[in-house]
Design an enzyme around this catalytic site. Structure first.
Site, PDB file in Angstrom:
ATOM      1  N   ARG A 230       1.011  -1.352  -0.432  1.00  0.00           N
ATOM      2  CA  ARG A 230       0.123  -0.348   0.152  1.00  0.00           C
ATOM      3  C   ARG A 230       1.221   1.086   0.370  1.00  0.00           C
ATOM      4  O   ARG A 230       2.106   1.524   0.758  1.00  0.00           O
ATOM      5  CB  ARG A 230      -0.940   0.038   1.522  1.00  0.00           C
ATOM      6  CG  ARG A 230      -2.446  -0.792   1.203  1.00  0.00           C
ATOM      7  CD  ARG A 230      -2.985  -0.350   0.081  1.00  0.00           C
ATOM      8  NE  ARG A 230      -4.090  -1.380  -0.076  1.00  0.00           N
ATOM      9  CZ  ARG A 230      -4.593  -2.813  -0.674  1.00  0.00           C
ATOM     10  NH1 ARG A 230      -3.104  -3.040  -1.418  1.00  0.00           N
ATOM     11  NH2 ARG A 230      -5.420  -3.595  -0.740  1.00  0.00           N
ATOM     12  N   GLU A 259      -2.306   7.820  -4.974  1.00  0.00           N
ATOM     13  CA  GLU A 259      -3.926   7.260  -5.393  1.00  0.00           C
ATOM     14  C   GLU A 259      -5.264   7.570  -5.565  1.00  0.00           C
ATOM     15  O   GLU A 259      -5.450   7.926  -4.370  1.00  0.00           O
ATOM     16  CB  GLU A 259      -3.584   5.165  -5.438  1.00  0.00           C
ATOM     17  CG  GLU A 259      -2.417   4.421  -5.883  1.00  0.00           C
ATOM     18  CD  GLU A 259      -2.331   3.272  -5.398  1.00  0.00           C
ATOM     19  OE1 GLU A 259      -3.347   2.491  -5.559  1.00  0.00           O
ATOM     20  OE2 GLU A 259      -1.688   2.607  -4.917  1.00  0.00           O
ATOM     21  N   HIS A 277      -0.556   0.499 -10.028  1.00  0.00           N
ATOM     22  CA  HIS A 277      -1.392  -0.287  -9.157  1.00  0.00           C
ATOM     23  C   HIS A 277      -2.377  -2.042  -9.171  1.00  0.00           C
ATOM     24  O   HIS A 277      -3.357  -1.773 -10.054  1.00  0.00           O
ATOM     25  CB  HIS A 277      -2.843   0.194  -7.818  1.00  0.00           C
ATOM     26  CG  HIS A 277      -3.286  -0.671  -7.052  1.00  0.00           C
ATOM     27  ND1 HIS A 277      -3.387  -0.045  -5.243  1.00  0.00           N
ATOM     28  CD2 HIS A 277      -2.317  -1.445  -6.585  1.00  0.00           C
ATOM     29  CE1 HIS A 277      -3.326  -1.111  -4.919  1.00  0.00           C
ATOM     30  NE2 HIS A 277      -3.489  -2.311  -5.478  1.00  0.00           N
TER      31      HIS A 277
END
Length: 311
Positions: A230, A259, A277
């Site tokens: 993450r 993001e 991602h």
């Protein structure tokens, strides 16, 4: 009558058809559609399909009085309000195990691309530059691989690392008795030991900026960072500063704090490889996660335990 399902994530058309065979699916993969669906049909939804990034808020849960099941597509669930679900007795499941191999593959791809400088060598080749005029990239093999988080994905990364003759060490909340690798009690010690640091730990407040300026300095100018976990785990500003100052050899990131916007503050940094991602996303992994959601949901509505419960 099929149970009403709110789908908050992007699905391939074939996968949406697959889900719709068993559920009355309302497809709302963007913010505006989500708000409209909850406002107009919130009272009907019995299940929600989301993911760790998209999540589900306490306000969303409150607006769906018939909701009894929330599932994440993929392993992550950090933005699902677990406490709000638990308070209502709502079951929460995820796609644990469905994309582990895909993520581990991507971690190694980022490591190889960064250490061997594949993107910059590709550009150099297209510009007509031959190897005699460039600094040669180092070997990947024969070094030390430090893994932050030795869960299922971390273990798969370790297996792949061993295939490249890498010595493996790891940091976890506690040692894994069944792991044959060297354990480090903190990330700083692991970074001082490692040549490569791969982040595979869950996100959330407990791990925010776990990889900070001090850890990056410990990794050093010959060290490389890969993050497939993450974005919140790595301090982006500190990473940019370390790369610009030559305090870090390079970084490969599939996740970042901004993001879904790209990490523009890293665009001018040397030797950074970025992907959007996609580490856990492949046709095989997505289909497996959709199928696991369907099995979680089947079990839930049949009064059986979920195959992959959360919390």
């Amino acid at each position: 009558m099929k149970p009403a399902l709110l789908v908050l994530v992007q699905l391939e058309p074939d996968h949406l058809v697959l889900v719709s065979r068993q559920y009355d699916a309302c497809y709302a993969p963007d913010a505006a559609q989500r708000a409209e669906a909850i406002a107009s049909k919130g009272g009907t939804f019995r299940a929600v399909l989301t993911n760790g990034t998209t999540g589900l808020t306490a306000a969303d849960v409150a607006a769906m009085p018939q909701l009894t099941l929330v599932c994440a597509l993929g392993a992550g669930y950090e933005n699902i309000d677990i406490a709000a679900c638990r308070a209502r007795g709502i079951a929460v499941g995820n796609g644990a195990g469905t994309n582990d191999s895909c993520v581990a593959d991507h971690a190694m791809a980022l490591l190889l691309a960064t250490v061997r400088r594949v993107p910059s060598l590709d550009r150099a080749t297209r510009d007509g530059i031959w190897r005699t005029t460039i600094a040669l990239p180092p070997n990947v093999s024969g070094k030390r691989l430090g893994i932050v988080g030795l869960g299922t994905i971390g273990r798969r990364i370790a297996q792949r690392g061993q295939a490249f003759d890498l010595e493996v060490g790891y940091h976890n909340r506690r040692p894994r008795e069944d792991a044959p690798y060297r354990y480090f009690a903190d990330v700083m010690a692991l970074a001082e030991w490692a040549d490569y640091l791969v982040v595979a730990t869950p996100g959330g407040p407990a791990t925010r900026h776990m990889v900070n300026a001090g850890v990056l300095r410990a990794l050093g100018p010959g060290g490389y960072l890969v993050n497939i976990a993450r974005g919140s785990v790595v301090d982006t500003a500190a990473l940019g500063n370390a790369l610009r100052a030559g305090q870090l050899g390079g970084a490969g990131l599939d996740v970042y704090e901004s993001e879904p916007e790209p990490p523009a503050e890293l665009f001018d940094c040397p030797n950074v490889v970025l992907t959007p991602h996609v580490g856990g996303w492949s046709p095989e992994a997505v289909l497996a996660s959709v199928n696991q959601f369907l099995e979680n949901a089947r079990r839930h509505f049949a009064g059986e335990p979920l195959v992959a419960p959360v919390g």
